[in-house]
Write a protein that holds these residues in place. Sequence first.
Motif, PDB file in Angstrom:
ATOM      1  N   THR B  77    -131.319  85.383  56.695  1.00 64.12           N
ATOM      2  CA  THR B  77    -130.177  86.257  56.484  1.00 64.12           C
ATOM      3  C   THR B  77    -129.262  85.629  55.439  1.00 64.12           C
ATOM      4  OG1 THR B  77    -128.734  85.213  58.119  1.00 64.12           O
ATOM      5  CG2 THR B  77    -130.230  86.916  58.924  1.00 64.12           C
ATOM      6  N   GLY B  78    -128.562  86.460  54.693  1.00 62.12           N
ATOM      7  CA  GLY B  78    -127.594  85.954  53.720  1.00 62.12           C
ATOM      8  C   GLY B  78    -126.224  86.436  54.145  1.00 62.12           C
ATOM      9  N   MET B  79    -125.336  85.479  54.430  1.00 59.97           N
ATOM     10  CA  MET B  79    -124.053  85.892  54.987  1.00 59.97           C
ATOM     11  C   MET B  79    -122.901  85.576  54.037  1.00 59.97           C
ATOM     12  SD  MET B  79    -122.749  85.573  58.806  1.00 59.97           S
ATOM     13  CE  MET B  79    -121.056  85.599  59.332  1.00 59.97           C
ATOM     14  N   GLY B  99    -129.088  77.223  48.745  1.00 56.90           N
ATOM     15  CA  GLY B  99    -130.076  77.943  49.559  1.00 56.90           C
ATOM     16  C   GLY B  99    -131.485  77.831  48.993  1.00 56.90           C
ATOM     17  N   ARG B 146    -124.293  83.463  46.185  1.00 55.79           N
ATOM     18  CA  ARG B 146    -124.946  82.431  46.996  1.00 55.79           C
ATOM     19  C   ARG B 146    -125.776  83.062  48.108  1.00 55.79           C
ATOM     20  NH1 ARG B 146    -121.286  78.215  50.320  1.00 55.79           N
ATOM     21  NH2 ARG B 146    -120.914  80.123  51.493  1.00 55.79           N
ATOM     22  N   ALA B 147    -125.259  84.164  48.673  1.00 56.83           N
ATOM     23  CA  ALA B 147    -125.985  84.818  49.757  1.00 56.83           C
ATOM     24  C   ALA B 147    -127.154  85.648  49.227  1.00 56.83           C
ATOM     25  CB  ALA B 147    -125.033  85.699  50.565  1.00 56.83           C
ATOM     26  N   ILE B 150    -130.973  83.926  47.664  1.00 62.08           N
ATOM     27  CA  ILE B 150    -132.102  83.559  48.529  1.00 62.08           C
ATOM     28  C   ILE B 150    -132.935  84.782  48.917  1.00 62.08           C
ATOM     29  CG2 ILE B 150    -130.949  81.513  49.458  1.00 62.08           C
ATOM     30  CD1 ILE B 150    -130.308  83.152  51.970  1.00 62.08           C
TER      31      ILE B 150
END
Lengths: 272, 364
Positions: B77-79, B99, B146-147, B150
């Motif tokens: 997951t990307g949070m 990541g 950043r989220a 990935i």
Amino acid sequence: MTIDIARHWRRWALHAVVVLVYLFILTPVIFIGWISFFSNEIIAFPPDGYTLRWFSNVWEQRVFARGFVMSLQVAFISMLIGVSLGTLAAIAIVRYRFPGRDTLNMLLLSPLIVPGIVAGTALYIFYIQIDNYLEWRLQATLEGLVLAHVMLTIPWTVRLVSASLVGIDRSVEDAAMNLGANRWTTFRRVTFPMMRAGLVAAALFSFITSFENLELSLLLVGPGRTTLPIAILQYLEFKVDPTIAAVSLIQIVLIGVLMLITDRFVKLSRVV
Amino acid sequence: MSQVSLRRLAKRFGSFTAVDDVDLDVREGELVALLGPSGCGKTTTLRMIAGFIAASGGRILIGDQDVTDLPPYRRNTGMVFQGYALFPHMTVNQNVAFGLEMRKVPRAEIGPRVAEALRLVQLDHLGERMPRQLSGGQQQRVALARALVIRPEVFLLDEPLSNLDAKLRLTVRVEIRQLQQALGLTTVFVTHDQEEALTLADRLVVMSQGKVQQIGTPTELYERPANHFVADFIGRSNFLAGTVSAPGRFRSRGGLDIAFADDGAGPRGEGVLAIRPEKASLEAGTDAGTGANRFPGTVVFVTYLGAATEVRVRLASGEEVTVTRHNATPLDDPRHAAGDLAPGNPVTVVWPPAAGLLLAPPPA
């Protein structure tokens, strides 16, 4: 216009107070530095002349050199042990809720409250008892002194590392884990770098506290195994000449340089 | 195919139930907003999907994998966090690369992917900066990059706009929606701001006290709220308490006899009739006239909102209703809303039967 003048005067008064406070703090240091160059053996003002003789005397008095090495050893080892233990304790206290947490916190800070000479006496008696029952000699040994100093350094570490841990936003660690870092990697790559400033400050303060400690160590040293502050005290007991000032100046410069170097890596004013 | 499925997901803290048997299916490429007042369990639900909080009951499925018992770093997951949660000791590039490093992406591939992600959020020129050198909006974009870099199976957003000022919030909101649609990201978005949720989401989940109150499209939620809570929480409503006197007839406590579109789904006996303020209209004077639902009253309070004017009217029955008039006509036009509206003026409130929605009374 009047407001400007009032503001001007207020600022001027503030500057004056600041200068006075600095003078009050620094005057003894300045005098020690000055006296260490006096040529008179018996300190008198104004001096008849100046000399570097007292610095060479420091070198010739082997007790100072030996004391210096001893203090350096004790301070360095105590710092390493104290910072390691104190950091673990700080993590436990800040990050976990458990019964007795507040008590533990108080206990770890208590060495700051107990007068050094009292703690020193207590440790002395304790060490003698341990020697009696376990035949493990701690009094007048490096281990004994280190153990005592570890106790001194822990409160600093717990305070400073706790403060830096409290300031860390937990969601930053969550973010690392969300991006695929396990707990250990998160600590290594994110938590540890974020608490680095606190750790460096803790190490510095631990080192200094241990290095210059007199009262606690007084009863725990033995002949030929003496720390620098105790060597200075013993020298003072039968002789007052500028050698003492010279030793002190060396110590002050050493600690000052240490702080400057540290400050290059971590802004101390941001931590303490 | 659904990308995220929650099956009777629950979280209990001692005797307190934060999330109570939530069932939800988020379809691939869909943006679902979890909406509710603070303490309703929406953030806890999101944190359970990410893996930061262990579920007390139920299952979480991402794709076709049951991730309920996996730690956060094993879920893809990307949070994006409320406070951005950037790594303060790393540059923007290092933040975005983190990541990928964790996923053991080859070095040669990391650089281009970081650059691409930053280009996506228009920050490719700031890669060498430290987070503290960026504005709030820029930090927010770094957090997004950043989220996203990935390529997560699910994109999770926890109140990502609440730290931005009002103007910026609108811009970033549109940008997030565009990114989400362009990349076809399956997204779960937590917010307490209903306007944000209505404008961004394909579907909304309204939560209260740990329970799902309703799941639906913005239109469904607004036009057909399932219960009193949703009708009250989404938009505004006039609520008239009373009883159903006959099929299609509602008698309010004050004695109004109201016609409503009765599909038979609402409760019988005690109930509440919800009427949206903009679905009612005002006529000057108190002529009885003909037609359904014409109720005379007096203006109590007028609030001028620019695009609309809100008028509070006390009906002859003693009940008060709010009516919104859109100021569609120019000010000098005699039909302009504000013209004949002043406290004390007699008016008639009119609404079509279809505007009234029969709901069960709220729990006492």
